[in-house]
Design a protein around this motif. Structure first.
Motif, PDB file in Angstrom:
ATOM      1  N   SER A   1       0.832  -1.216   0.000  1.00  0.00           N
ATOM      2  CA  SER A   1       0.000   0.000   0.000  1.00  0.00           C
ATOM      3  C   SER A   1       0.865   1.264   0.000  1.00  0.00           C
ATOM      4  O   SER A   1       0.552   2.247  -0.676  1.00  0.00           O
ATOM      5  N   ASP A   2       1.972   1.241   0.759  1.00  0.00           N
ATOM      6  CA  ASP A   2       2.902   2.379   0.751  1.00  0.00           C
ATOM      7  C   ASP A   2       3.563   2.519  -0.619  1.00  0.00           C
ATOM      8  O   ASP A   2       3.813   3.622  -1.091  1.00  0.00           O
ATOM      9  N   ALA A   3       3.847   1.372  -1.238  1.00  0.00           N
ATOM     10  CA  ALA A   3       4.526   1.383  -2.535  1.00  0.00           C
ATOM     11  C   ALA A   3       3.683   2.054  -3.612  1.00  0.00           C
ATOM     12  O   ALA A   3       4.213   2.732  -4.495  1.00  0.00           O
ATOM     13  N   ILE A   4       2.361   1.855  -3.548  1.00  0.00           N
ATOM     14  CA  ILE A   4       1.480   2.499  -4.528  1.00  0.00           C
ATOM     15  C   ILE A   4       1.617   4.018  -4.435  1.00  0.00           C
ATOM     16  O   ILE A   4       1.773   4.705  -5.454  1.00  0.00           O
ATOM     17  N   GLN A   5       1.586   4.550  -3.215  1.00  0.00           N
ATOM     18  CA  GLN A   5       1.737   5.996  -3.020  1.00  0.00           C
ATOM     19  C   GLN A   5       3.111   6.457  -3.497  1.00  0.00           C
ATOM     20  O   GLN A   5       3.243   7.511  -4.125  1.00  0.00           O
ATOM     21  N   HIS A   6       4.146   5.655  -3.206  1.00  0.00           N
ATOM     22  CA  HIS A   6       5.510   5.996  -3.622  1.00  0.00           C
ATOM     23  C   HIS A   6       5.614   6.084  -5.143  1.00  0.00           C
ATOM     24  O   HIS A   6       6.147   7.058  -5.686  1.00  0.00           O
ATOM     25  N   CYS A   7       5.096   5.075  -5.841  1.00  0.00           N
ATOM     26  CA  CYS A   7       5.174   5.055  -7.311  1.00  0.00           C
ATOM     27  C   CYS A   7       4.350   6.179  -7.928  1.00  0.00           C
ATOM     28  O   CYS A   7       4.756   6.774  -8.932  1.00  0.00           O
ATOM     29  N   GLU A   8       3.189   6.473  -7.339  1.00  0.00           N
ATOM     30  CA  GLU A   8       2.347   7.558  -7.851  1.00  0.00           C
ATOM     31  C   GLU A   8       3.054   8.904  -7.715  1.00  0.00           C
ATOM     32  O   GLU A   8       3.015   9.734  -8.618  1.00  0.00           O
ATOM     33  N   LYS A   9       3.723   9.118  -6.575  1.00  0.00           N
ATOM     34  CA  LYS A   9       4.378  10.402  -6.333  1.00  0.00           C
ATOM     35  C   LYS A   9       5.527  10.650  -7.289  1.00  0.00           C
ATOM     36  O   LYS A   9       5.722  11.771  -7.766  1.00  0.00           O
ATOM     37  N   ILE A  10       6.315   9.606  -7.557  1.00  0.00           N
ATOM     38  CA  ILE A  10       7.480   9.811  -8.418  1.00  0.00           C
ATOM     39  C   ILE A  10       7.173   9.554  -9.889  1.00  0.00           C
ATOM     40  O   ILE A  10       8.032   9.730 -10.750  1.00  0.00           O
ATOM     41  N   GLY A  11       5.934   9.130 -10.189  1.00  0.00           N
ATOM     42  CA  GLY A  11       5.520   8.969 -11.582  1.00  0.00           C
ATOM     43  C   GLY A  11       5.950   7.674 -12.243  1.00  0.00           C
ATOM     44  O   GLY A  11       5.906   7.567 -13.467  1.00  0.00           O
ATOM     45  N   ASN A  12       6.375   6.684 -11.462  1.00  0.00           N
ATOM     46  CA  ASN A  12       6.802   5.409 -12.035  1.00  0.00           C
ATOM     47  C   ASN A  12       5.607   4.575 -12.491  1.00  0.00           C
ATOM     48  O   ASN A  12       4.548   4.602 -11.863  1.00  0.00           O
ATOM     49  N   GLY A  13       5.806   3.810 -13.561  1.00  0.00           N
ATOM     50  CA  GLY A  13       4.820   2.814 -13.934  1.00  0.00           C
ATOM     51  C   GLY A  13       4.901   1.640 -12.961  1.00  0.00           C
ATOM     52  O   GLY A  13       5.995   1.291 -12.502  1.00  0.00           O
ATOM     53  N   TYR A  14       3.764   1.021 -12.636  1.00  0.00           N
ATOM     54  CA  TYR A  14       3.790  -0.091 -11.681  1.00  0.00           C
ATOM     55  C   TYR A  14       2.588  -0.997 -11.910  1.00  0.00           C
ATOM     56  O   TYR A  14       1.627  -0.638 -12.592  1.00  0.00           O
ATOM     57  N   VAL A  15       2.676  -2.183 -11.322  1.00  0.00           N
ATOM     58  CA  VAL A  15       1.603  -3.181 -11.415  1.00  0.00           C
ATOM     59  C   VAL A  15       1.252  -3.647 -10.015  1.00  0.00           C
ATOM     60  O   VAL A  15       2.138  -3.924  -9.195  1.00  0.00           O
ATOM     61  N   ILE A  16      -0.055  -3.731  -9.742  1.00  0.00           N
ATOM     62  CA  ILE A  16      -0.545  -4.383  -8.522  1.00  0.00           C
ATOM     63  C   ILE A  16      -0.995  -5.781  -8.927  1.00  0.00           C
ATOM     64  O   ILE A  16      -1.907  -5.921  -9.750  1.00  0.00           O
ATOM     65  N   ALA A  17      -0.350  -6.792  -8.386  1.00  0.00           N
ATOM     66  CA  ALA A  17      -0.727  -8.177  -8.664  1.00  0.00           C
ATOM     67  C   ALA A  17      -1.436  -8.737  -7.435  1.00  0.00           C
ATOM     68  O   ALA A  17      -0.875  -8.745  -6.335  1.00  0.00           O
ATOM     69  N   THR A  18      -2.676  -9.198  -7.624  1.00  0.00           N
ATOM     70  CA  THR A  18      -3.501  -9.676  -6.512  1.00  0.00           C
ATOM     71  C   THR A  18      -3.952 -11.112  -6.761  1.00  0.00           C
ATOM     72  O   THR A  18      -4.469 -11.417  -7.846  1.00  0.00           O
ATOM     73  N   ILE A  19      -3.759 -11.978  -5.788  1.00  0.00           N
ATOM     74  CA  ILE A  19      -4.312 -13.330  -5.880  1.00  0.00           C
ATOM     75  C   ILE A  19      -5.795 -13.246  -5.553  1.00  0.00           C
ATOM     76  O   ILE A  19      -6.172 -12.885  -4.431  1.00  0.00           O
ATOM     77  N   ILE A  20      -6.642 -13.546  -6.541  1.00  0.00           N
ATOM     78  CA  ILE A  20      -8.082 -13.389  -6.315  1.00  0.00           C
ATOM     79  C   ILE A  20      -8.813 -14.721  -6.184  1.00  0.00           C
ATOM     80  O   ILE A  20      -9.974 -14.747  -5.792  1.00  0.00           O
ATOM     81  N   ASN A  21      -8.118 -15.835  -6.512  1.00  0.00           N
ATOM     82  CA  ASN A  21      -8.786 -17.138  -6.403  1.00  0.00           C
ATOM     83  C   ASN A  21      -7.730 -18.215  -6.195  1.00  0.00           C
ATOM     84  O   ASN A  21      -6.662 -18.179  -6.813  1.00  0.00           O
ATOM     85  N   THR A  22      -7.988 -19.139  -5.303  1.00  0.00           N
ATOM     86  CA  THR A  22      -7.047 -20.238  -5.050  1.00  0.00           C
ATOM     87  C   THR A  22      -7.798 -21.554  -4.967  1.00  0.00           C
ATOM     88  O   THR A  22      -8.953 -21.601  -4.539  1.00  0.00           O
ATOM     89  N   GLN A  23      -7.150 -22.633  -5.417  1.00  0.00           N
ATOM     90  CA  GLN A  23      -7.641 -23.996  -5.217  1.00  0.00           C
ATOM     91  C   GLN A  23      -6.460 -24.848  -4.777  1.00  0.00           C
ATOM     92  O   GLN A  23      -5.355 -24.711  -5.289  1.00  0.00           O
ATOM     93  N   GLY A  24      -6.720 -25.716  -3.842  1.00  0.00           N
ATOM     94  CA  GLY A  24      -5.669 -26.601  -3.373  1.00  0.00           C
ATOM     95  C   GLY A  24      -4.655 -25.885  -2.502  1.00  0.00           C
ATOM     96  O   GLY A  24      -4.924 -24.836  -1.918  1.00  0.00           O
ATOM     97  N   SER A  25      -3.455 -26.464  -2.433  1.00  0.00           N
ATOM     98  CA  SER A  25      -2.378 -25.921  -1.602  1.00  0.00           C
ATOM     99  C   SER A  25      -1.651 -24.806  -2.354  1.00  0.00           C
ATOM    100  O   SER A  25      -1.149 -25.013  -3.463  1.00  0.00           O
ATOM    101  N   THR A  26      -1.604 -23.609  -1.748  1.00  0.00           N
ATOM    102  CA  THR A  26      -0.977 -22.445  -2.384  1.00  0.00           C
ATOM    103  C   THR A  26      -0.126 -21.695  -1.359  1.00  0.00           C
ATOM    104  O   THR A  26      -0.399 -21.757  -0.152  1.00  0.00           O
ATOM    105  N   PRO A  27       0.912 -20.965  -1.832  1.00  0.00           N
ATOM    106  CA  PRO A  27       1.792 -20.246  -0.901  1.00  0.00           C
ATOM    107  C   PRO A  27       1.082 -19.156  -0.101  1.00  0.00           C
ATOM    108  O   PRO A  27       1.419 -18.904   1.053  1.00  0.00           O
ATOM    109  N   ARG A  28       0.131 -18.468  -0.712  1.00  0.00           N
ATOM    110  CA  ARG A  28      -0.604 -17.400  -0.035  1.00  0.00           C
ATOM    111  C   ARG A  28      -2.083 -17.517  -0.361  1.00  0.00           C
ATOM    112  O   ARG A  28      -2.478 -18.117  -1.368  1.00  0.00           O
ATOM    113  N   ASP A  29      -2.919 -16.913   0.484  1.00  0.00           N
ATOM    114  CA  ASP A  29      -4.364 -16.965   0.289  1.00  0.00           C
ATOM    115  C   ASP A  29      -4.837 -15.854  -0.645  1.00  0.00           C
ATOM    116  O   ASP A  29      -4.084 -14.926  -0.971  1.00  0.00           O
TER     117      ASP A  29
END
Length: 317
Positions: free
Chosen positions: A25-53
């Motif tokens: 969340s801090d990184a989004i503000q940081h990238c917006e302030k300095i004008g950098n291009g960025y990507v937010i990658a979100t895990i929105i669905n999981t099945q089985g055993s996964t590293p994160r929810d």
């Protein structure tokens, strides 16, 4: 006045550590302030055993990653995909399934679906020539806008004022020399303490003709005098006419530095946002539904395959 290589290394190391410690969340503000291009990658669905929810996020720009969605090959693939989107520099939202066993070669064997939200880098580059009172006031406004600002002057004593994170001071013995190193299509504003320097800067910009916007502070009398001198110097009258002087919106009145800054910022915004912006590409709900359904099918197939393998091993024993 330039920093020594040692000072630069210390500054870079401090900046690197600070950025690596940012949460997503801090990184989004940081990238917006300095004008950098960025990507937010979100895990929105999981099945089985996964590293994160589901709901786990990571922010990626061209050089850093902020936070984590579990590390390993999955995170590597996500970062790789994100940087391909950043290279295109176009706002978009896409959904992509990652079968961990088949694509990421991770033994946990689950399946995740990731949403990539790409935010293009700012192409709004502003150069302020002269670090006086109006410049200081203007920076307080530009600090909240999606632009990158450089303040160019030959008076280092004016570089002691704190500035927003998207702004930077640049010292040049002769500020005219800075014109040649500005990014193409920069927005240039001239309000130095010296009329002869103002004129030389105007001449240099008209000669290069690489700017998106050229503004000169001053009265109607100064503007008229400069236009006549530039015409006598042989510059094209159409180029001279495109120069904004007096700078700012005429309907925004006032002579205090902040009042002048508000007028200038209003003109910059009106011109910047008048330009057509490409519409962000996005994934339709129909496509999202199809991806989620296919992800679920892949997970079921992988689970059955794993059960068959386990049964075969048991039978052999």
């Amino acid at each position: 006045m330039k920093n020594s290589p040692k000072d630069f290394k210390k500054s870079f190391a401090k900046s690197f550590v600070e950025t690596k410690m940012l949460t997503w969340s801090d990184a989004i503000q940081h990238c917006e302030k300095i004008g950098n291009g960025y990507v937010i990658a979100t895990i929105i669905n999981t099945q089985g055993s996964t590293p994160r929810d589901g709901g786990s996020k990571i922010v990626i720009d061209s050089t850093h990653t902020y936070d984590t969605i579990g590390g390993g090959q999955l995170e590597f693939l996500i970062v790789q995909q994100a940087r391909e989107l950043i290279t295109k520099n176009q706002a978009c939202q896409i959904l992509k399934p990652f079968p961990l066993a088949a694509e990421a070669a991770q033994c946990c064997g689950g399946n995740v679906t990731v949403m990539f939200e790409c935010f293009a880098a700012s192409d709004w580059q502003i150069a302020l020539f002269g670090a006086g009172h109006v410049c200081q006031a203007l920076m307080t406004i530009l600090g909240g806008l999606p632009c990158k600002v450089r303040v160019i002057d030959n008076r280092t004593e004016l570089f002691t004022y704190p500035i927003p994170s998207n702004c930077a001071y640049e010292y040049h013995i002769n500020p005219v020399d800075a014109v040649a190193i500005l990014p193409a299509n920069s927005w240039a504003i001239i309000f130095t303490h010296d009329h002869s320097l103002d004129f030389n800067l105007c001449s240099e910009f008209l000669a290069t003709n690489q700017y998106r916007y050229l503004g000169l502070i001053g009265s109607e009398t100064k503007a008229l005098r400069f236009r006549k001198r530039l015409a006598l110097a042989g510059f094209d009258e159409h180029l001279i006419a495109e120069m904004h002087s007096p700078i700012g919106l005429p309907d925004v009145k006032g002579k205090f530095p902040m009042e002048v800054a508000v007028s200038i910022a209003a003109q910059l915004q009106s011109l910047h946002y008048a330009e057509a912006k490409p519409k962000a590409n996005s994934t339709s709900w129909r496509e999202i539904k199809t991806i989620l359904q296919s992800s679920k099918k892949v997970s079921v197939v992988e689970t059955i395959a794993q059960e068959v393998q386990i049964e075969e091993v048991v039978q052999k024993v």
